[in-house]
Design a protein around this motif. Structure first.
Motif, PDB file in Angstrom:
ATOM      1  N   GLU A 103       1.119  -1.616  -0.245  1.00 13.59           N
ATOM      2  CA  GLU A 103       0.277   0.204  -0.028  1.00 13.59           C
ATOM      3  C   GLU A 103       0.796   0.997  -0.301  1.00 13.59           C
ATOM      4  O   GLU A 103       2.257   1.255   0.054  1.00 13.59           O
ATOM      5  N   LYS A 104       0.281   2.392  -0.626  1.00 13.20           N
ATOM      6  CA  LYS A 104       1.227   3.347  -0.568  1.00 13.20           C
ATOM      7  C   LYS A 104       0.117   4.708  -0.408  1.00 13.20           C
ATOM      8  O   LYS A 104      -0.855   4.958  -0.096  1.00 13.20           O
ATOM      9  N   GLU A 105       1.134   5.620   0.608  1.00 15.03           N
ATOM     10  CA  GLU A 105       0.217   7.198   1.135  1.00 15.03           C
ATOM     11  C   GLU A 105      -0.609   7.285   0.082  1.00 15.03           C
ATOM     12  O   GLU A 105       0.227   7.504  -0.910  1.00 15.03           O
ATOM     13  N   GLY A 106      -1.667   7.808   0.023  1.00 15.41           N
ATOM     14  CA  GLY A 106      -2.692   9.320  -1.131  1.00 15.41           C
ATOM     15  C   GLY A 106      -3.088   7.849  -1.941  1.00 15.41           C
ATOM     16  O   GLY A 106      -3.948   8.644  -2.783  1.00 15.41           O
ATOM     17  N   CYS A 107      -2.821   6.016  -1.644  1.00 14.55           N
ATOM     18  CA  CYS A 107      -3.744   5.597  -2.491  1.00 14.55           C
ATOM     19  C   CYS A 107      -4.436   5.103  -1.946  1.00 14.55           C
ATOM     20  O   CYS A 107      -3.826   4.290  -0.630  1.00 14.55           O
ATOM     21  N   PRO A 108      -6.108   5.025  -2.018  1.00 12.69           N
ATOM     22  CA  PRO A 108      -7.202   4.386  -1.498  1.00 12.69           C
ATOM     23  C   PRO A 108      -7.448   2.760  -1.194  1.00 12.69           C
ATOM     24  O   PRO A 108      -7.960   2.492  -0.363  1.00 12.69           O
ATOM     25  N   LYS A 109      -6.194   2.093  -1.592  1.00 11.77           N
ATOM     26  CA  LYS A 109      -6.363   0.768  -1.441  1.00 11.77           C
ATOM     27  C   LYS A 109      -5.373  -0.548  -1.429  1.00 11.77           C
ATOM     28  O   LYS A 109      -4.377   0.756  -1.875  1.00 11.77           O
ATOM     29  N   CYS A 110      -5.529  -1.405  -0.526  1.00 20.09           N
ATOM     30  CA  CYS A 110      -4.507  -2.189  -0.573  1.00 20.09           C
ATOM     31  C   CYS A 110      -4.724  -3.099  -1.597  1.00 20.09           C
ATOM     32  O   CYS A 110      -4.743  -3.494  -1.733  1.00 20.09           O
ATOM     33  N   LEU A 111      -2.739  -3.810  -2.045  1.00 20.36           N
ATOM     34  CA  LEU A 111      -2.743  -4.300  -2.967  1.00 20.36           C
ATOM     35  C   LEU A 111      -2.650  -5.810  -2.701  1.00 20.36           C
ATOM     36  O   LEU A 111      -1.271  -5.867  -2.131  1.00 20.36           O
ATOM     37  N   VAL A 112      -3.190  -7.107  -2.254  1.00 20.01           N
ATOM     38  CA  VAL A 112      -2.554  -8.137  -1.803  1.00 20.01           C
ATOM     39  C   VAL A 112      -2.701  -9.216  -3.084  1.00 20.01           C
ATOM     40  O   VAL A 112      -3.718  -9.431  -4.280  1.00 20.01           O
ATOM     41  N   PHE A 113      -1.403 -10.217  -3.116  1.00 18.84           N
ATOM     42  CA  PHE A 113      -1.438 -10.251  -3.721  1.00 18.84           C
ATOM     43  C   PHE A 113      -0.041 -11.921  -3.486  1.00 18.84           C
ATOM     44  O   PHE A 113       0.572 -11.897  -2.178  1.00 18.84           O
ATOM     45  N   GLN A 114       0.582 -13.236  -4.645  1.00 16.55           N
ATOM     46  CA  GLN A 114       0.957 -14.146  -4.310  1.00 16.55           C
ATOM     47  C   GLN A 114       2.526 -13.163  -5.252  1.00 16.55           C
ATOM     48  O   GLN A 114       2.510 -13.030  -5.507  1.00 16.55           O
ATOM     49  N   THR A 115       3.712 -13.943  -4.251  1.00 15.80           N
ATOM     50  CA  THR A 115       4.729 -13.668  -4.231  1.00 15.80           C
ATOM     51  C   THR A 115       5.299 -14.539  -3.427  1.00 15.80           C
ATOM     52  O   THR A 115       5.020 -15.793  -2.669  1.00 15.80           O
ATOM     53  N   THR A 116       7.204 -14.540  -3.665  1.00 13.60           N
ATOM     54  CA  THR A 116       7.562 -15.748  -3.296  1.00 13.60           C
ATOM     55  C   THR A 116       8.951 -14.512  -2.216  1.00 13.60           C
ATOM     56  O   THR A 116       9.179 -13.725  -2.066  1.00 13.60           O
ATOM     57  N   ILE A 117       8.676 -14.736  -0.826  1.00 12.16           N
ATOM     58  CA  ILE A 117       9.645 -14.663   0.409  1.00 12.16           C
ATOM     59  C   ILE A 117      10.064 -15.857   1.230  1.00 12.16           C
ATOM     60  O   ILE A 117      10.649 -16.672   0.725  1.00 12.16           O
ATOM     61  N   CYS A 118      11.282 -14.902   2.309  1.00  9.95           N
ATOM     62  CA  CYS A 118      11.917 -16.156   3.004  1.00  9.95           C
ATOM     63  C   CYS A 118      11.529 -16.402   4.080  1.00  9.95           C
ATOM     64  O   CYS A 118      11.369 -15.658   4.831  1.00  9.95           O
ATOM     65  N   SER A 119      11.998 -17.618   4.492  1.00  8.71           N
ATOM     66  CA  SER A 119      11.056 -17.984   5.692  1.00  8.71           C
ATOM     67  C   SER A 119      11.698 -19.234   6.609  1.00  8.71           C
ATOM     68  O   SER A 119      12.048 -20.381   5.405  1.00  8.71           O
ATOM     69  N   GLY A 120      11.607 -19.356   7.073  1.00  5.89           N
ATOM     70  CA  GLY A 120      12.301 -20.619   8.127  1.00  5.89           C
ATOM     71  C   GLY A 120      13.349 -21.020   9.075  1.00  5.89           C
ATOM     72  O   GLY A 120      13.749 -19.429   9.388  1.00  5.89           O
ATOM     73  N   HIS A 121      13.796 -21.670   9.295  1.00  8.66           N
ATOM     74  CA  HIS A 121      14.558 -21.306  10.633  1.00  8.66           C
ATOM     75  C   HIS A 121      15.999 -21.922  10.235  1.00  8.66           C
ATOM     76  O   HIS A 121      16.432 -22.221   9.428  1.00  8.66           O
ATOM     77  N   CYS A 122      16.859 -21.074  11.478  1.00  5.33           N
ATOM     78  CA  CYS A 122      17.903 -20.867  11.968  1.00  5.33           C
ATOM     79  C   CYS A 122      18.539 -20.696  12.417  1.00  5.33           C
ATOM     80  O   CYS A 122      18.073 -20.983  13.893  1.00  5.33           O
ATOM     81  N   LEU A 123      19.376 -21.914  12.840  1.00  2.00           N
ATOM     82  CA  LEU A 123      20.237 -21.877  14.043  1.00  2.00           C
ATOM     83  C   LEU A 123      20.987 -20.800  14.706  1.00  2.00           C
ATOM     84  O   LEU A 123      21.571 -20.110  13.863  1.00  2.00           O
ATOM     85  N   THR A 124      20.614 -20.754  15.799  1.00  2.00           N
ATOM     86  CA  THR A 124      21.365 -19.432  16.906  1.00  2.00           C
ATOM     87  C   THR A 124      21.909 -19.389  18.253  1.00  2.00           C
ATOM     88  O   THR A 124      21.421 -21.160  17.973  1.00  2.00           O
ATOM     89  N   LYS A 125      22.696 -19.134  18.624  1.00  2.00           N
ATOM     90  CA  LYS A 125      23.354 -19.680  19.098  1.00  2.00           C
ATOM     91  C   LYS A 125      23.494 -18.620  20.507  1.00  2.00           C
ATOM     92  O   LYS A 125      23.010 -17.515  20.651  1.00  2.00           O
TER      93      LYS A 125
END
Length: 123
Positions: free
Chosen positions: A22-44
């Motif tokens: 969404e963007k300031e000045g525009c009345p609608k939010c656009l919802v769609f499918q894309t590819t993001i990063c997700s998952g587990h990372c080992l931490t100490k």
């Protein structure tokens, strides 16, 4: 020693996710499918903590990205309706970069909108 339950967690990798822009000045939010990063990372977590040592926690974040642009609907004249967003091509466990990733402990869902929602089907 790696806890047994960590083997049940999904590794850091690109996944399909519903997101919003969404963007300031525009009345609608656009919802769609894309590819993001997700998952587990080992931490100490160090046993001995010193005020002079720095602890770096790795998070699942973008390694290679492609940028795509969408057009927000119903933006008034004078407001650029285009929004550019990253598409994950590959992911990596590394330090969180605030300019490309949400590094907060509790964040909003990727498809959160403050404006009226408009969906793109099969983008």
């Amino acid at each position: 020693i790696i806890p047994a339950q960590s083997y049940l967690l999904q590794p850091c990798a690109p996944i399909n996710e519903t997101v919003s822009v969404e963007k300031e000045g525009c009345p609608k939010c656009l919802v769609f499918q894309t590819t993001i990063c997700s998952g587990h990372c080992l931490t100490k977590e160090p046993v001995y903590k010193s005020p002079f040592s720095t602890i770096y926690q790795h998070v699942c974040t973008y390694r290679d990205v492609r940028y795509e642009t969408v057009r927000l609907p119903d933006c008034p004249a004078g407001v650029d309706p285009h929004v550019t967003y990253p598409v994950a091509l590959s992911c990596d466990c590394s330090l969180c970069t605030m300019d490309t990733s949400d590094c907060t402990i509790e964040s909003l869902t990727p498809d959160f909108c403050m404006m009226q929602r408009e969906f793109i089907v099969d983008y």
